[in-house]
Design a protein around this motif. Structure first.
Motif, PDB file in Angstrom:
ATOM      1  N   THR A 103       0.858  -1.196   0.000  1.00  0.00           N
ATOM      2  CA  THR A 103       0.000   0.000   0.000  1.00  0.00           C
ATOM      3  C   THR A 103       0.890   1.240   0.000  1.00  0.00           C
ATOM      4  O   THR A 103       0.962   1.996   0.967  1.00  0.00           O
ATOM      5  N   LEU A 104       1.575   1.417  -1.116  1.00  0.00           N
ATOM      6  CA  LEU A 104       2.571   2.479  -1.240  1.00  0.00           C
ATOM      7  C   LEU A 104       2.298   3.298  -2.492  1.00  0.00           C
ATOM      8  O   LEU A 104       1.735   2.796  -3.468  1.00  0.00           O
ATOM      9  N   ASN A 105       2.734   4.557  -2.464  1.00  0.00           N
ATOM     10  CA  ASN A 105       2.658   5.344  -3.692  1.00  0.00           C
ATOM     11  C   ASN A 105       3.867   4.992  -4.565  1.00  0.00           C
ATOM     12  O   ASN A 105       4.718   4.183  -4.185  1.00  0.00           O
ATOM     13  N   ASN A 106       3.961   5.616  -5.723  1.00  0.00           N
ATOM     14  CA  ASN A 106       4.994   5.241  -6.693  1.00  0.00           C
ATOM     15  C   ASN A 106       6.412   5.389  -6.140  1.00  0.00           C
ATOM     16  O   ASN A 106       7.250   4.493  -6.291  1.00  0.00           O
ATOM     17  N   ILE A 107       6.691   6.505  -5.514  1.00  0.00           N
ATOM     18  CA  ILE A 107       8.046   6.752  -5.001  1.00  0.00           C
ATOM     19  C   ILE A 107       8.363   5.808  -3.847  1.00  0.00           C
ATOM     20  O   ILE A 107       9.477   5.295  -3.728  1.00  0.00           O
ATOM     21  N   GLN A 108       7.376   5.553  -2.981  1.00  0.00           N
ATOM     22  CA  GLN A 108       7.581   4.631  -1.865  1.00  0.00           C
ATOM     23  C   GLN A 108       7.810   3.204  -2.353  1.00  0.00           C
ATOM     24  O   GLN A 108       8.623   2.466  -1.790  1.00  0.00           O
ATOM     25  N   LEU A 109       7.086   2.819  -3.394  1.00  0.00           N
ATOM     26  CA  LEU A 109       7.265   1.487  -3.961  1.00  0.00           C
ATOM     27  C   LEU A 109       8.674   1.331  -4.513  1.00  0.00           C
ATOM     28  O   LEU A 109       9.345   0.319  -4.267  1.00  0.00           O
ATOM     29  N   LEU A 110       9.134   2.339  -5.232  1.00  0.00           N
ATOM     30  CA  LEU A 110      10.476   2.295  -5.800  1.00  0.00           C
ATOM     31  C   LEU A 110      11.534   2.275  -4.703  1.00  0.00           C
ATOM     32  O   LEU A 110      12.535   1.545  -4.792  1.00  0.00           O
ATOM     33  N   GLN A 111      11.318   3.048  -3.651  1.00  0.00           N
ATOM     34  CA  GLN A 111      12.235   3.041  -2.510  1.00  0.00           C
ATOM     35  C   GLN A 111      12.295   1.654  -1.865  1.00  0.00           C
ATOM     36  O   GLN A 111      13.379   1.149  -1.541  1.00  0.00           O
ATOM     37  N   THR A 112      11.127   1.043  -1.686  1.00  0.00           N
ATOM     38  CA  THR A 112      11.056  -0.268  -1.044  1.00  0.00           C
ATOM     39  C   THR A 112      11.731  -1.346  -1.886  1.00  0.00           C
ATOM     40  O   THR A 112      12.415  -2.226  -1.352  1.00  0.00           O
ATOM     41  N   LEU A 124      -2.252  -2.899  -4.531  1.00  0.00           N
ATOM     42  CA  LEU A 124      -1.488  -1.985  -5.376  1.00  0.00           C
ATOM     43  C   LEU A 124      -2.427  -1.109  -6.203  1.00  0.00           C
ATOM     44  O   LEU A 124      -3.420  -1.591  -6.742  1.00  0.00           O
ATOM     45  N   SER A 125      -2.089   0.144  -6.313  1.00  0.00           N
ATOM     46  CA  SER A 125      -2.891   1.048  -7.137  1.00  0.00           C
ATOM     47  C   SER A 125      -2.607   0.781  -8.610  1.00  0.00           C
ATOM     48  O   SER A 125      -1.614   0.129  -8.966  1.00  0.00           O
ATOM     49  N   THR A 126      -3.468   1.298  -9.465  1.00  0.00           N
ATOM     50  CA  THR A 126      -3.259   1.151 -10.908  1.00  0.00           C
ATOM     51  C   THR A 126      -1.938   1.774 -11.323  1.00  0.00           C
ATOM     52  O   THR A 126      -1.193   1.218 -12.146  1.00  0.00           O
ATOM     53  N   GLN A 127      -1.602   2.917 -10.731  1.00  0.00           N
ATOM     54  CA  GLN A 127      -0.355   3.596 -11.059  1.00  0.00           C
ATOM     55  C   GLN A 127       0.858   2.775 -10.629  1.00  0.00           C
ATOM     56  O   GLN A 127       1.855   2.681 -11.355  1.00  0.00           O
ATOM     57  N   ALA A 128       0.760   2.144  -9.461  1.00  0.00           N
ATOM     58  CA  ALA A 128       1.872   1.318  -8.966  1.00  0.00           C
ATOM     59  C   ALA A 128       2.065   0.085  -9.847  1.00  0.00           C
ATOM     60  O   ALA A 128       3.198  -0.309 -10.154  1.00  0.00           O
ATOM     61  N   LEU A 129       0.965  -0.535 -10.273  1.00  0.00           N
ATOM     62  CA  LEU A 129       1.054  -1.700 -11.151  1.00  0.00           C
ATOM     63  C   LEU A 129       1.662  -1.321 -12.498  1.00  0.00           C
ATOM     64  O   LEU A 129       2.458  -2.070 -13.073  1.00  0.00           O
ATOM     65  N   GLU A 130       1.289  -0.157 -12.991  1.00  0.00           N
ATOM     66  CA  GLU A 130       1.862   0.311 -14.251  1.00  0.00           C
ATOM     67  C   GLU A 130       3.360   0.568 -14.091  1.00  0.00           C
ATOM     68  O   GLU A 130       4.153   0.290 -14.997  1.00  0.00           O
ATOM     69  N   GLN A 131       3.763   1.073 -12.945  1.00  0.00           N
ATOM     70  CA  GLN A 131       5.192   1.291 -12.694  1.00  0.00           C
ATOM     71  C   GLN A 131       5.951  -0.042 -12.665  1.00  0.00           C
ATOM     72  O   GLN A 131       7.067  -0.130 -13.174  1.00  0.00           O
ATOM     73  N   LEU A 132       5.329  -1.062 -12.102  1.00  0.00           N
ATOM     74  CA  LEU A 132       5.953  -2.390 -12.102  1.00  0.00           C
ATOM     75  C   LEU A 132       6.153  -2.884 -13.534  1.00  0.00           C
ATOM     76  O   LEU A 132       7.181  -3.501 -13.856  1.00  0.00           O
ATOM     77  N   ARG A 133       5.175  -2.622 -14.384  1.00  0.00           N
ATOM     78  CA  ARG A 133       5.314  -3.020 -15.795  1.00  0.00           C
ATOM     79  C   ARG A 133       6.509  -2.337 -16.434  1.00  0.00           C
ATOM     80  O   ARG A 133       7.274  -2.952 -17.183  1.00  0.00           O
TER      81      ARG A 133
END
Length: 306
Positions: free
Chosen positions: A80-89, A135-144
């Motif tokens: 349950t993270l935003n884009n920057i937090q996901l990348l940091q993690t 995961l948000s739609t934006q976070a899933l797209e970032q994973l892609r």
């Protein structure tokens, strides 16, 4: 508390996902096979879904435990993270040193450099995300986008998405159609059948040193009906039933002790058996048809007599 009494080495129904206690049901073995197949390929995503408590985390840990040392694995439990937090993690999980952790480009460049270097060393990088339905739609797209980095024959980052059925629904949306097309293997884990539940309970007892069955068939039937084949609920009910048998000085769990365990764990009365409800519905429908036909017949004769 009851371990010595039943001569067990450890708790057989601990809800912690211990792969050493995993019962190899046909569905769990099939799920493991699908995940292994996906990881052997060159694709970017592998997906495992299932209802709460069906054993998804157990399956994933069994797969990860068999990976060779050439795999770098990052495991994220709280997505349950935003884009920057996901990348940091992700960077932290791969132990990638980054100076400016609030800069998206710096983090992204560091991750890409790490993946390229690991590939040159002959190593593969794997990111596992549990509870991925959050995961948000934006976070899933970032994973892609993470998986865009590739050589001529493979992706430099493979990702396992583990989540509840809502994850499937989310990936069916138009916004995530590109990600959905990159999933090379997917499996939906179903609950255990009645026979599998019986075998599951006995397997867990034997796996911790038990020398004999501790549950009779009636007690296991009740556990199956109330847990609906969900391993986590089976564990909770079976553990409480063992505790009850120990408190009563019994050498095995009977149906009375199991019913008491169900009341303590789930609260209230035992849920009615679906088959019984189905039979009652059939009987009620049959009676209704007979009554309707009788009324129609009576009406016919009555109108004829007039």
């Amino acid at each position: 508390m009851y371990l010595e009494y039943f001569q067990l080495k450890q708790e057989p129904f601990n809800i912690a996902p211990n792969p050493n206690l995993m019962y190899p049901s046909s569905r769990h073995k099939e799920a493991i096979g699908y995940l292994r197949y996906g990881l052997r390929g060159s694709g970017g995503f592998v997906m495992l879904t299932g209802e709460v408590g069906t054993g998804k985390t157990m399956v994933s840990r069994a797969v990860l435990g068999d990976l060779p040392d050439t795999f770098n694995v990052a495991y994220i439990l709280n997505p349950t993270l935003n884009n920057i937090q996901l990348l940091q993690t992700v960077c932290e999980s791969f132990e990638i040193p980054v100076e400016h952790k609030d800069d998206h480009k710096v983090l992204s460049d560091a991750l890409q450099l790490f993946l390229i270097e690991q590939d040159k060393l002959g190593k593969s990088s794997l990111l596992v995300i549990d509870e991925a339905q959050h995961l948000s739609t934006q976070a899933l797209e970032q994973l892609r986008l993470f998986t865009n980095l590739e050589t001529n024959d493979k992706k430099l980052l493979q990702i396992i998405l583990i989540g509840q059925p809502e994850l499937q629904e989310k990936l069916n949306t138009r916004e995530l159609r590109q990600l959905a097309q990159r999933i090379t293997a997917r499996y939906h884990l179903l609950p255990l059948t009645k026979d599998e539940t019986f075998a599951y309970i006995n397997h867990r007892v034997i796996a911790v040193g038990g020398s004999r069955p501790l549950f009779d068939k009636k007690s296991m039937t009740i556990i199956f009906q109330q847990a609906k084949g969900t391993p986590r609920l089976i564990n909770l009910l079976a553990d409480r039933a063992l505790m009850g048998a120990y408190a009563k000085g019994q050498f095995f769990v009977d149906n009375k002790t199991t019913k008491q365990a169900v009341a303590e764990v789930l609260g209230g009365q035992l849920q009615a058996r679906p088959q019984r409800n189905k039979k009652l519905a059939i009987y009620a429908a049959a009676i209704l048809v007979v009554m309707t036909f009788s009324l129609m017949l009576a009406g016919y004769f009555f109108s004829g007599s007039l």
